[in-house]
Design a protein around this motif. Sequence first.
Motif, mmCIF file in Angstrom:
data_model
loop_
_atom_site.group_PDB
_atom_site.id
_atom_site.type_symbol
_atom_site.label_atom_id
_atom_site.label_comp_id
_atom_site.label_asym_id
_atom_site.label_seq_id
_atom_site.Cartn_x
_atom_site.Cartn_y
_atom_site.Cartn_z
ATOM 1 N N ALA A 43 0.617 -1.096 -0.096
ATOM 2 C CA ALA A 43 -0.055 -0.351 -0.137
ATOM 3 C C ALA A 43 1.436 1.318 0.098
ATOM 4 C CB ALA A 43 -0.722 -0.011 1.214
ATOM 5 N N ALA A 44 2.173 1.443 0.666
ATOM 6 C CA ALA A 44 2.765 2.272 0.694
ATOM 7 C C ALA A 44 3.617 2.580 -0.426
ATOM 8 C CB ALA A 44 3.797 2.034 1.957
ATOM 9 N N MET A 45 3.869 1.588 -1.017
ATOM 10 C CA MET A 45 4.456 1.734 -2.361
ATOM 11 C C MET A 45 3.344 2.714 -3.473
ATOM 12 S SD MET A 45 7.206 0.788 -3.913
ATOM 13 C CE MET A 45 8.163 -0.590 -4.068
ATOM 14 N N ARG A 46 2.418 1.703 -3.754
ATOM 15 C CA ARG A 46 1.275 1.928 -4.118
ATOM 16 C C ARG A 46 1.142 3.850 -3.433
ATOM 17 N NH1 ARG A 46 -1.984 -1.952 -6.973
ATOM 18 N NH2 ARG A 46 -1.065 -3.595 -6.786
ATOM 19 N N ALA A 47 1.117 3.871 -2.716
ATOM 20 C CA ALA A 47 0.990 5.708 -2.615
ATOM 21 C C ALA A 47 2.157 6.652 -3.156
ATOM 22 C CB ALA A 47 0.349 5.797 -0.809
ATOM 23 N N ALA A 48 3.456 6.152 -2.560
ATOM 24 C CA ALA A 48 4.297 6.788 -2.254
ATOM 25 C C ALA A 48 4.115 6.992 -5.060
ATOM 26 C CB ALA A 48 5.736 6.387 -2.564
ATOM 27 N N GLN A 49 4.184 5.694 -5.161
ATOM 28 C CA GLN A 49 3.968 6.124 -6.663
ATOM 29 C C GLN A 49 3.192 6.702 -7.596
ATOM 30 O OE1 GLN A 49 4.302 2.305 -7.317
ATOM 31 N NE2 GLN A 49 5.627 1.861 -8.035
ATOM 32 N N VAL A 50 1.529 6.860 -6.643
ATOM 33 C CA VAL A 50 1.076 7.966 -7.502
ATOM 34 C C VAL A 50 1.422 9.175 -6.730
ATOM 35 C CG1 VAL A 50 -0.996 8.092 -5.951
ATOM 36 C CG2 VAL A 50 -2.374 8.277 -7.947
ATOM 37 N N TYR A 51 1.178 9.755 -5.822
ATOM 38 C CA TYR A 51 2.089 10.696 -4.915
ATOM 39 C C TYR A 51 3.027 11.299 -6.209
ATOM 40 C CZ TYR A 51 1.372 15.032 -1.828
ATOM 41 O OH TYR A 51 1.171 15.856 -1.701
ATOM 42 N N TYR A 52 4.089 10.718 -5.897
ATOM 43 C CA TYR A 52 5.372 11.143 -7.075
ATOM 44 C C TYR A 52 4.683 11.550 -8.512
ATOM 45 C CZ TYR A 52 9.703 11.518 -9.752
ATOM 46 O OH TYR A 52 11.371 11.752 -9.815
ATOM 47 N N HIS A 53 4.098 10.826 -9.318
ATOM 48 C CA HIS A 53 3.933 10.495 -10.681
ATOM 49 C C HIS A 53 3.302 11.325 -10.900
ATOM 50 C CE1 HIS A 53 7.344 7.686 -11.550
ATOM 51 N NE2 HIS A 53 6.110 6.726 -10.714
ATOM 52 N N GLN A 54 1.925 11.938 -10.566
ATOM 53 C CA GLN A 54 1.250 11.595 -10.814
ATOM 54 C C GLN A 54 0.519 13.207 -9.835
ATOM 55 O OE1 GLN A 54 -0.173 11.322 -13.318
ATOM 56 N NE2 GLN A 54 0.510 8.839 -13.685
ATOM 57 N N ILE A 55 0.980 13.389 -8.984
ATOM 58 C CA ILE A 55 0.091 14.591 -8.101
ATOM 59 C C ILE A 55 1.195 15.604 -7.526
ATOM 60 C CG2 ILE A 55 -0.435 14.893 -5.812
ATOM 61 C CD1 ILE A 55 -1.897 12.700 -5.669
ATOM 62 N N GLU A 56 2.185 15.660 -6.900
ATOM 63 C CA GLU A 56 3.045 16.962 -6.561
ATOM 64 C C GLU A 56 4.937 16.490 -7.201
ATOM 65 O OE1 GLU A 56 2.476 18.746 -3.067
ATOM 66 O OE2 GLU A 56 0.662 18.498 -2.959
ATOM 67 N N GLY A 57 5.094 14.775 -7.751
ATOM 68 C CA GLY A 57 6.408 14.582 -7.497
ATOM 69 C C GLY A 57 7.132 14.536 -5.965
ATOM 70 N N ASP A 58 8.645 14.473 -6.068
ATOM 71 C CA ASP A 58 9.021 14.415 -4.597
ATOM 72 C C ASP A 58 9.501 16.183 -3.442
ATOM 73 O OD1 ASP A 58 13.027 14.215 -3.946
ATOM 74 O OD2 ASP A 58 10.626 13.491 -3.226
ATOM 75 N N CYS A 59 8.554 14.976 -2.468
ATOM 76 C CA CYS A 59 8.529 15.963 -1.743
ATOM 77 C C CYS A 59 8.662 14.681 0.030
ATOM 78 C CB CYS A 59 6.710 16.255 -1.699
ATOM 79 S SG CYS A 59 5.684 15.269 -1.446
ATOM 80 N N GLU A 60 8.006 16.243 0.708
ATOM 81 C CA GLU A 60 8.338 14.592 2.462
ATOM 82 C C GLU A 60 7.331 13.606 2.559
ATOM 83 O OE1 GLU A 60 9.823 13.794 5.776
ATOM 84 O OE2 GLU A 60 10.206 15.408 4.558
ATOM 85 N N THR A 61 6.182 13.968 1.450
ATOM 86 C CA THR A 61 5.190 13.107 1.158
ATOM 87 C C THR A 61 5.785 11.149 0.997
ATOM 88 O OG1 THR A 61 2.798 13.977 1.173
ATOM 89 C CG2 THR A 61 3.088 11.838 0.962
ATOM 90 N N VAL A 62 6.303 11.443 -0.302
ATOM 91 C CA VAL A 62 6.923 10.952 -0.396
ATOM 92 C C VAL A 62 8.379 9.710 -0.220
ATOM 93 C CG1 VAL A 62 8.370 9.992 -2.527
ATOM 94 C CG2 VAL A 62 6.077 11.620 -2.961
ATOM 95 N N ARG A 63 8.837 10.952 0.408
ATOM 96 C CA ARG A 63 10.297 10.419 1.737
ATOM 97 C C ARG A 63 9.278 9.484 3.276
ATOM 98 N NH1 ARG A 63 12.176 15.087 -0.173
ATOM 99 N NH2 ARG A 63 11.917 16.465 1.600
ATOM 100 N N ARG A 64 8.488 10.345 3.313
ATOM 101 C CA ARG A 64 8.047 9.216 4.060
ATOM 102 C C ARG A 64 7.447 8.026 4.234
ATOM 103 N NH1 ARG A 64 3.776 8.129 6.673
ATOM 104 N NH2 ARG A 64 2.071 9.465 4.829
ATOM 105 N N LEU A 65 6.575 7.955 2.789
ATOM 106 C CA LEU A 65 6.099 6.838 2.482
ATOM 107 C C LEU A 65 7.499 5.344 2.078
ATOM 108 C CD1 LEU A 65 3.488 7.532 0.599
ATOM 109 C CD2 LEU A 65 3.435 6.179 2.480
#
Length: 525
Positions: free
Chosen positions: A98-120
């Motif tokens: 689940a964390a992998m999928r969340a990180a991928q969709v956030y990085y690729h489609q929403i805001e890119g590299d950010c604190e959320t992606v790093r946490r995930l």
Amino acid sequence: MLRSLFASRSGIGKAIKQARKLLGGGQGREASKLLAESIDEARSNPPEDDRELIEALVLRGSIESSRAHYQVAFDLYAEAVMRCEEGNMPFDRCCADAAMRAAQVYYHQIEGDCETVRRLTTTISEALVHLAVQSIQDFVALVDKYIHFMIQLRAFDQLQAVMLQAEKAIAQRCSDDKLLCGEMHLRLSRCWPINEEPDRVLEHAALAREILEEVGEEASELHLETIRRIAACHVRVGNRDRAREVLTEECRRLASVPTTDQRPRVECLARLAHVALRQEDLESAERAASDALALAATLRKVAAEGPRLATAALATVQALRKREQDALKTALGILNEIPEGEEDRVRALLPVCEALMVSGAFDSALKLTNEILVKLASGRPLLDEHLIDASLICTGALREKGKLGEAEDRVFELLERLDDENQLDSARHGRVLIELADLRTQQERYDDADEILSSAMYMVMEAGEIEGDLSGTVLNRMAYLNMKQGESETAGELFERSKEILTSRGAFGGRNQRLYSQFAESRAG
């Protein structure tokens, strides 16, 4: 009615199963609605074990992501991660997924590299190290996706640290398992981009090679993987001559080793043929491919990949020399010599069909695939994986010839047999849906095509092909659909992204290239 049917814990399991069936038929919107009802009920009446709810959240998130509803998908994935953590199972495979999928969709489609992606990614990293200790099977199931994603983030330091920790953890549990040690070095060789850090790739690939040679003949397939990595490394940095030297040396070594298993030699020859093709050395490519096929024909049983690669190389050589009839004659000659039950030899002919399709020889492709289907269908279920491949090539040839009704019948014959979700893997399922979407687009049923492509993208994501051949193909078809509907700007963006992905995989050809060229010509005009 849905609320009463799927309210219980067993009900949400039924909802998941039914949603997968709906997805198999290209009905992504209905599947998402069904899951939404079930998830709402489970939130109101929390089950003792959240695992099925978490599975439903991840499944619906994947559907919404495939329909480009990225924020909705991220929220669903994030809720799944939260429930994993609150349920005191932060290192469960389900949580890592689940964390992998969340990180991928956030990085690729929403805001890119950010604190959320790093946490995930931190959550994923911790889970992987834990899984390496607790469950090697779960670790192996997730680690390749993790490596791919971290390379995209260019987070090489974190990737290297996690893989080294995992290697130590596995070494402590399996200190005598040299095969596993060699495999870990192979995975470590993937932690750096070949074109930027070839020395590190070669270092780990070489270590893997040494370990596996020490183990002996039983490690031959893994040993060949190290050769592939070393050769690929040289190809990526532009040193194709060195790649050919490595493969040639390995072919000679394998020829001199007294063994009854000649499958690695077949595959090595086939890969040598493909490197020679990239150098436009048609004579060497043809010689290596012919040698591979001649050797394969002497074996009682041979893995499919070597003959398939060799036959594909041979067909490509002949296609480049404009010898379509020679390619067909060669293929039919091999087919006629196949003893009953030797399916591996049949598999080798499928790339020839694909080569004929790419070259526009639809009548020849149709003739050869029908021959293969007759050979394979006798007393066998249609869901045999090779029959599926052949059926899809046949369907494509029928579509290209304008026989839409017959093509549609073949697609639905496949889809009707997908009730058992274990009978067909996600990648092949995605290919079936792409073919159905092609038919709907050609019939100008654009809304249906759009919905089917969303389901196809879901299948591609399930197969782990975030930026692979299939995802590039789905984007290509989405682009074409937008073009047909007059959305030129969106079509252009999707076509360019699709071309980028497919070109990087060496798969920008055939129908993908034709549709792209059609768009380019219309824009120029």
